[in-house]
Design a protein around this motif. Structure first.
Motif, PDB file in Angstrom:
ATOM      1  N   SER A 242      21.651  39.876 -11.137  1.00 35.02           N
ATOM      2  CA  SER A 242      21.184  38.553 -10.723  1.00 35.02           C
ATOM      3  C   SER A 242      21.916  38.061  -9.468  1.00 35.02           C
ATOM      4  CB  SER A 242      21.406  37.537 -11.847  1.00 35.02           C
ATOM      5  OG  SER A 242      22.797  37.293 -12.033  1.00 35.02           O
ATOM      6  N   PRO A 243      21.350  37.086  -8.753  1.00 36.64           N
ATOM      7  CA  PRO A 243      22.050  36.494  -7.605  1.00 36.64           C
ATOM      8  C   PRO A 243      23.415  35.914  -7.972  1.00 36.64           C
ATOM      9  CG  PRO A 243      19.736  35.864  -7.589  1.00 36.64           C
ATOM     10  CD  PRO A 243      19.966  36.578  -8.892  1.00 36.64           C
ATOM     11  N   ALA A 244      23.557  35.432  -9.190  1.00 40.08           N
ATOM     12  CA  ALA A 244      24.835  34.838  -9.619  1.00 40.08           C
ATOM     13  C   ALA A 244      25.958  35.861  -9.661  1.00 40.08           C
ATOM     14  CB  ALA A 244      24.669  34.196 -10.996  1.00 40.08           C
ATOM     15  N   ALA A 245      25.618  37.143  -9.750  1.00 42.37           N
ATOM     16  CA  ALA A 245      26.646  38.188  -9.848  1.00 42.37           C
ATOM     17  C   ALA A 245      27.106  38.703  -8.494  1.00 42.37           C
ATOM     18  CB  ALA A 245      26.107  39.349 -10.673  1.00 42.37           C
ATOM     19  N   GLN A 246      26.437  38.318  -7.403  1.00 43.90           N
ATOM     20  CA  GLN A 246      26.663  38.988  -6.125  1.00 43.90           C
ATOM     21  C   GLN A 246      28.021  38.700  -5.484  1.00 43.90           C
ATOM     22  OE1 GLN A 246      24.553  41.462  -5.528  1.00 43.90           O
ATOM     23  NE2 GLN A 246      23.681  40.689  -7.442  1.00 43.90           N
ATOM     24  N   ASP A 247      28.569  37.526  -5.702  1.00 42.53           N
ATOM     25  CA  ASP A 247      29.901  37.243  -5.151  1.00 42.53           C
ATOM     26  C   ASP A 247      30.944  38.170  -5.761  1.00 42.53           C
ATOM     27  OD1 ASP A 247      28.978  35.294  -3.452  1.00 42.53           O
ATOM     28  OD2 ASP A 247      29.561  33.607  -4.731  1.00 42.53           O
ATOM     29  N   THR A 248      30.829  38.403  -7.049  1.00 47.10           N
ATOM     30  CA  THR A 248      31.750  39.320  -7.730  1.00 47.10           C
ATOM     31  C   THR A 248      31.534  40.741  -7.237  1.00 47.10           C
ATOM     32  OG1 THR A 248      31.804  37.916  -9.701  1.00 47.10           O
ATOM     33  CG2 THR A 248      32.462  40.211  -9.980  1.00 47.10           C
ATOM     34  N   VAL A 249      30.293  41.122  -7.041  1.00 47.08           N
ATOM     35  CA  VAL A 249      29.970  42.455  -6.525  1.00 47.08           C
ATOM     36  C   VAL A 249      30.670  42.675  -5.184  1.00 47.08           C
ATOM     37  CG1 VAL A 249      28.093  43.838  -5.543  1.00 47.08           C
ATOM     38  CG2 VAL A 249      27.795  42.732  -7.777  1.00 47.08           C
ATOM     39  N   ARG A 250      30.564  41.710  -4.295  1.00 43.42           N
ATOM     40  CA  ARG A 250      31.194  41.843  -2.967  1.00 43.42           C
ATOM     41  C   ARG A 250      32.723  41.891  -3.077  1.00 43.42           C
ATOM     42  NH1 ARG A 250      27.346  37.850  -1.987  1.00 43.42           N
ATOM     43  NH2 ARG A 250      25.615  38.511  -0.642  1.00 43.42           N
ATOM     44  N   ALA A 251      33.286  41.049  -3.925  1.00 43.59           N
ATOM     45  CA  ALA A 251      34.746  40.941  -4.041  1.00 43.59           C
ATOM     46  C   ALA A 251      35.379  42.220  -4.570  1.00 43.59           C
ATOM     47  CB  ALA A 251      35.116  39.774  -4.939  1.00 43.59           C
ATOM     48  N   THR A 252      34.608  43.047  -5.249  1.00 41.21           N
ATOM     49  CA  THR A 252      35.160  44.279  -5.807  1.00 41.21           C
ATOM     50  C   THR A 252      34.883  45.500  -4.926  1.00 41.21           C
ATOM     51  OG1 THR A 252      33.161  44.487  -7.182  1.00 41.21           O
ATOM     52  CG2 THR A 252      35.105  43.470  -8.194  1.00 41.21           C
ATOM     53  N   GLY A 253      34.467  45.269  -3.691  1.00 38.74           N
ATOM     54  CA  GLY A 253      34.296  46.364  -2.751  1.00 38.74           C
ATOM     55  C   GLY A 253      32.925  46.989  -2.728  1.00 38.74           C
ATOM     56  N   LEU A 254      31.983  46.373  -3.420  1.00 35.31           N
ATOM     57  CA  LEU A 254      30.609  46.859  -3.434  1.00 35.31           C
ATOM     58  C   LEU A 254      29.748  46.067  -2.457  1.00 35.31           C
ATOM     59  CD1 LEU A 254      30.288  47.141  -7.304  1.00 35.31           C
ATOM     60  CD2 LEU A 254      30.303  49.094  -5.737  1.00 35.31           C
TER      61      LEU A 254
END
Length: 260
Positions: A242-254
């Motif tokens: 979901s869009p709500a997960a994308q900040d976490t995705v970016r922060a972990t190097g993805l």
């Protein structure tokens, strides 16, 4: 009329009581490979808190001969509600009839990066020549036994024209994070997907390899056939993508799939 009103009231009370009854929480068994694990470890508890379900997490690579590898776990009949892994490895499981085809969701892209031991000089690998010289001068090189390592072993060294010079000192590291053997001093430099390098203490992230020789791995997820809780599994996959997960995705190097 009075009886009708009493019946409606009774039905309303019954409806409220049914709505108030607790829904039994499901324990979802999630098999995840390294590349998406850092993001999953943050997103999973958020999903559990909002849904009331619990998550049992099993770690394993997307491919390879190790018993812990997700395809080998499924082949042994281990139950799972969700598998998170390299996209093309998931596609193989779909072709084999082990994962429901329509359940596949795209999660994130993962580029390859490099680490050195904390305190060691950080070479410049932002150019092809810089990467080439770093590999030639390194005493030892480690890479993973998953998608990134397969690419490095079979393609990267050939593209750089240094396969013969580095072959003897470059080793595939099975099962454990590549950064951990660099942090321990066993290897001088290490390559793996950025999201798997960043969480390891004792190793310093140098950077991504140049775009012209980069290999980006797509991570995806699906629901195995005979999953015990397919409805709850689908909700988890919707949350992870979901869009709500994308900040976490970016922060972990993805890199979010939507960004491409």
């Amino acid at each position: 009329m009075k009886k009708f009103l009493l019946a409606l009231c009774a039905a309303g009370l019954l409806g409220n009581s049914v709505a108030a009854m607790p829904v039994q929480a499901a324990e979802l068994r999630v098999m995840t490979s390294g590349g998406f694990t850092a993001a999953y470890k943050q997103l999973g508890p958020q999903f559990a808190a909002s849904s009331g379900n619990t998550l049992e997490t099993i770690l394993g690579p997307s491919m390879g001969q190790a018993p812990e590898a997700i395809p080998n776990r499924l082949a042994r009949g281990e139950p799972a509600d969700v598998v998170i892994m390299v996209g093309y490895a998931l596609d193989d499981l779909i072709k084999q009839g082990k994962v429901i085809p329509g359940s596949r969701v795209e999660l994130a892209d993962s580029p390859i990066g490099m680490v050195v031991r904390d305190g060691a000089p950080k070479p410049d690998i932002s150019t092809i020549e810089g990467l080439k010289q770093t590999l030639l001068h390194a005493k030892s090189i480690a890479y993973s036994d998953s998608a990134s390592g397969v690419y490095i072993q079979r393609e990267l060294f050939k593209k750089l024209g240094i396969e013969d010079q580095v072959g003897a000192k470059a080793k595939m590291v099975p099962k454990i994070p590549v950064a951990s053997v660099v942090a321990s001093g066993e290897y001088e430099i290490g390559f793996q997907q950025v999201s798997e390098l960043l969480p390891v203490k004792g190793a310093t992230f140098v950077g991504k390899i140049p775009d012209s020789v980069q290999s980006v791995t797509r991570f995806a997820a699906g629901i195995p056939v005979n999953a015990p809780h397919p409805r709850e599994a689908k909700a988890l996959l919707e949350y992870l993508s979901s869009p709500a997960a994308q900040d976490t995705v970016r922060a972990t190097g993805l890199e979010p799939v939507a960004a491409h």
